[in-house]
Design a protein around this motif. Sequence first.
Motif, short mmCIF file in Angstrom:
data_model
loop_
_atom_site.label_atom_id
_atom_site.label_comp_id
_atom_site.label_asym_id
_atom_site.label_seq_id
_atom_site.Cartn_x
_atom_site.Cartn_y
_atom_site.Cartn_z
N LEU A 167 45.55 33.90 42.79
CA LEU A 167 45.00 34.39 41.52
C LEU A 167 46.03 35.23 40.77
O LEU A 167 46.17 35.10 39.54
CB LEU A 167 43.74 35.21 41.80
N ALA A 168 46.75 36.09 41.48
CA ALA A 168 47.78 36.92 40.83
C ALA A 168 48.89 36.05 40.25
O ALA A 168 49.33 36.27 39.12
CB ALA A 168 48.35 37.92 41.82
N LEU B 52 55.54 40.23 45.77
CA LEU B 52 54.63 41.32 46.11
C LEU B 52 54.45 42.27 44.93
O LEU B 52 53.34 42.77 44.68
CB LEU B 52 55.15 42.08 47.33
N ARG B 53 55.53 42.53 44.18
CA ARG B 53 55.40 43.37 42.99
C ARG B 53 54.54 42.69 41.92
O ARG B 53 53.80 43.36 41.18
CB ARG B 53 56.78 43.71 42.44
N LEU C 155 46.85 42.12 39.87
CA LEU C 155 45.50 42.25 40.42
C LEU C 155 44.72 43.46 39.93
O LEU C 155 43.48 43.43 39.98
CB LEU C 155 45.55 42.24 41.94
N PRO C 156 45.35 44.58 39.52
CA PRO C 156 44.52 45.69 39.01
C PRO C 156 43.60 45.32 37.86
O PRO C 156 42.55 45.96 37.69
CB PRO C 156 45.57 46.73 38.58
N LEU D 201 37.63 43.13 42.54
CA LEU D 201 38.30 43.70 43.71
C LEU D 201 37.99 45.18 43.79
O LEU D 201 37.66 45.82 42.79
CB LEU D 201 39.82 43.50 43.64
N GLY D 202 38.14 45.73 45.00
CA GLY D 202 38.02 47.16 45.17
C GLY D 202 39.22 47.88 44.59
O GLY D 202 40.30 47.29 44.41
N PRO D 203 39.11 49.17 44.30
CA PRO D 203 40.24 49.89 43.69
C PRO D 203 41.51 49.87 44.54
O PRO D 203 42.61 49.87 43.99
CB PRO D 203 39.69 51.31 43.52
N ALA D 204 41.37 49.89 45.86
CA ALA D 204 42.54 49.95 46.73
C ALA D 204 43.05 48.58 47.15
O ALA D 204 44.12 48.48 47.74
CB ALA D 204 42.22 50.78 47.98
N GLU D 205 42.31 47.52 46.86
CA GLU D 205 42.69 46.20 47.36
C GLU D 205 44.02 45.70 46.79
O GLU D 205 44.81 45.10 47.53
CB GLU D 205 41.57 45.20 47.09
#
Length: 498
Positions: free
Chosen positions: A405-406, A318-319, A325-326, A334-338
């Motif tokens: 993708l990450a 998760l980290r 992804l940012p 992606l959206g800023p909060a996604e």
Amino acid sequence: MYESPPHPRHHPAVPDCEQQPQFTAVPPPAHWRYKPRRAWWRTRAVRAGAVITLLVLCALVILAIVRDQTGTQGFLVGLGLAVLPVPLLAAAFRWLDRVEPEPWRNLAFAFAWGAFAAALVAIIANSFATRWIATATADPAGAESLGATVIAPVVEESAKAAAILLIFLFRRRDFTGIVDGVVVAGFTATGFAFTENILYLGTAFGEDQAAGASGLASVTAATFFVRIVMSPFAHPLFTVLTGIGFGLAALAPQRRPGRWRRIALPLLGLVLAMGVHALWNGSAVFGTYGFYAVYAAFMVPAFALLTWLVIWTRQRELRTIAAELPAYAAAGWLGPAEPFALASMRARSLARDAAARAYGSGTYGNGSGPYGSGPYGISAASGGRAASRAAARAVAEYEVFATSLAFLRHRAHRGAVGADFTAREQELLHHLWQRRDVAGPALEYAARATSRVWAPPPPPWQPRPHPQPSPAPWYGPPPQRPAPHRDHAVHNPYRQQR
């Protein structure tokens, strides 16, 4: 006499090869005139059929052997009791794999291999080795002890490791780390323990029938308590060590030093699994309370340590999502909060539920729906269960593709991907772009609802709105954002290179 043709031949011009050629005139695959040909035995259907046929034959043979040793009644009793821990163990390993779920076909293959193929190899090889040792040494009791403590761990762990090796080799894209190795190993060992428990419980029931014993004092009750209640995790614990070795090998870089790690680490995990299995089988040699001593002093702490390791690895995944992804959010994919929502299992679940409620109620936007005429057939105007399930499925698929993708980008930083990185990245971005109109607002809402991102409070001079009897949808129609290849300059594989 040769005569020249009346009309000269005109050769068509060869089209120029651009840096990124556009094949606009290529027909759909169903109308292709030139198709790649391959031998019939290399097709996916033939290979899948061969694997299924092999597993079915192994199942018929091993179940016939077990029924012959336990009898029909013993087989049915053992089957009914042995199936009890299977759903619990499968659910536990599936819970560990929630970040990037392993395909069900891989898990089904692993379980079937452990239950049928590995069990068949183990029962035949163990019986042959024990009889050969008893004949060579003229000591049947010693042969039984040696077979249980030495032969059985080597044979059984090797047979179970074969399933992990096959998935590691032929489903390499699905095998990306330690958690994948643990989950595949856990399903393989669960299947193996299932068949083995049928044999042990059925044999115990047959002994009780012959002796006229029943109730808590029976051999069946004692066997059930030891194998099902006290140690259902025994076989998964052994094989998980092999899975961790393969998981570490999957993280090794593609360069030359990584090749040795991809060979040595799985072998080391297999040797450790054999050693722990031998210690468990030989615990009865240490005296009357040897089993309980090994169980309390080694098995329980080892199980707790491996559980902590797997949970820590999942949090590390998760980290990794939050760190990788940012870059795609900055490029507009992606959206800023996604990225913050995708790095939280609670936010992921909330996003799926919220999308299902919004589309299921038929109150999304103006009724046109971003997928109203798309490939997923989501129509917000109609609502209902079909639209609800389609929306939740679109968000779930979006989460899986974003996670892949990450991890792909993370492995690229470590040098653990091949030359097809760009093609795989473009494919994942394409899947995300298809689903972003449904998943983007849902993940944005989930990130704010779980406090993953900070939402500014309203100014003090503006009163907070009172709750309405029928609240409006939690998000409106998604903003019409331009395609990424038009205005984003950061990390954009679709950009035309000039």
